[in-house]
Enzyme design. Structure first.
Site: not given
Ligand code: G6P
Ligand code: MG
Length: 224
Positions: A13-15, A21, A49-50, A53, A120-122, A124, A151, A175-176
């Site tokens: 996982d990243l954040d 982040t 967390k995780g 968006r 990562s679900a992000s 970004n 997740k 993972e956090d």
């Molecule tokens: C990660 C973080 C979440 C965040 C998600 C989506 O999993 O832990 O806190 O909401 O990514 O990120 P994004 O950058 O796509 O909004």
């Molecule tokens: Mg995380």
């Protein structure tokens, strides 16, 4: 029980695992929650967390009993507003923001020929990796746009193993988030929690200090 010798790859996982982040996501979401009149709490913060968006926004609205107050278009606007603020924080990231010991751990993994990928679900994640100077370490990043379930579903962790040519049982997931640990466990990977053992109770092992994440310590934990 998976043996350390069977492990061939690490799924990150990243954040909140590679860099903080998670605090930026928290700052941006809590600002939006304030604006929406939804009370912020530690439980809400940990629960977010995780989550993707949109799942995050839905959880905030549900917490404030406002899940039926906004149209899909309004929700899109709110999510974009949060992301714009998050991206302002991301602009401040430098390689000095990598958690202590993580770069050394990535180098150790490379030296020993382990494969690695990002789960990562992000959306970004590539931007954050680039700001940290870690793009070259992670050729393989799961694109969250390709996922059907977020997740705690195991899908992202199964994909993260697949893109490095491994079976989930050959991977350790880091993972956090409690939702992330649940996903790693459901994927049949070994779960490594980064954070408090009081919160990450379902993880196979937990490291509070990222400096302690080393192959030797992981092996010792798996042989316990
Ligand atoms: C990660 C973080 C979440 C965040 C998600 C989506 O999993 O832990 O806190 O909401 O990514 O990120 P994004 O950058 O796509 O909004
Ligand atoms: Mg995380």
């Amino acid at each position: 029980m998976t043996k350390f010798a069977d492990i061939k790859g690490f799924v990150f996982d990243l954040d909140g695992v590679i860099t903080d982040t998670a605090q930026f996501h928290t700052k941006a979401w809590s600002k939006l929650a304030d604006q929406l009149g939804v009370k912020w709490s530690d439980d809400l913060q940990n629960g977010l967390k995780g989550l993707s968006r949109m799942d995050s926004l839905e959880l905030i609205l549900k917490t404030g009993h406002k899940e039926n107050d906004y149209s899909p278009a309004e929700k899109e606007k709110l999510a974009t507003q949060k992301n714009d603020l998050y991206l302002q924080f991301v602009q401040t990231i430098t390689p000095a923001d990598i958690f202590p010991g993580i770069k050394e751990f990535l180098d150790e993994l490379n030296q020993h020929g382990y494969l690695m990928s990002i789960a990562s679900a992000s959306k970004n994640a590539p931007t954050v990796l680039s700001k940290l100077g870690l793009t070259d370490y992670f050729e393989h990043v799961v694109d969250p746009r390709t996922l059907t379930h977020g997740k705690p579903d195991p899908e992202i962790f199964i994909k993260a193993a697949e893109i490095i040519g491994l079976k989930p049982e050959q991977c350790i997931g880091l993972e956090d988030a409690t939702a992330g640990i649940a996903g790693i466990n459901a994927a049949n990977e070994v779960s490594l929690g980064v954070g408090s053992p009081d919160i990450l109770t379902e993880a196979d092992m937990v490291f509070e200090d990222t400096n302690n994440i080393t192959l030797a310590n992981i092996e010792a934990n798996m042989n316990k």
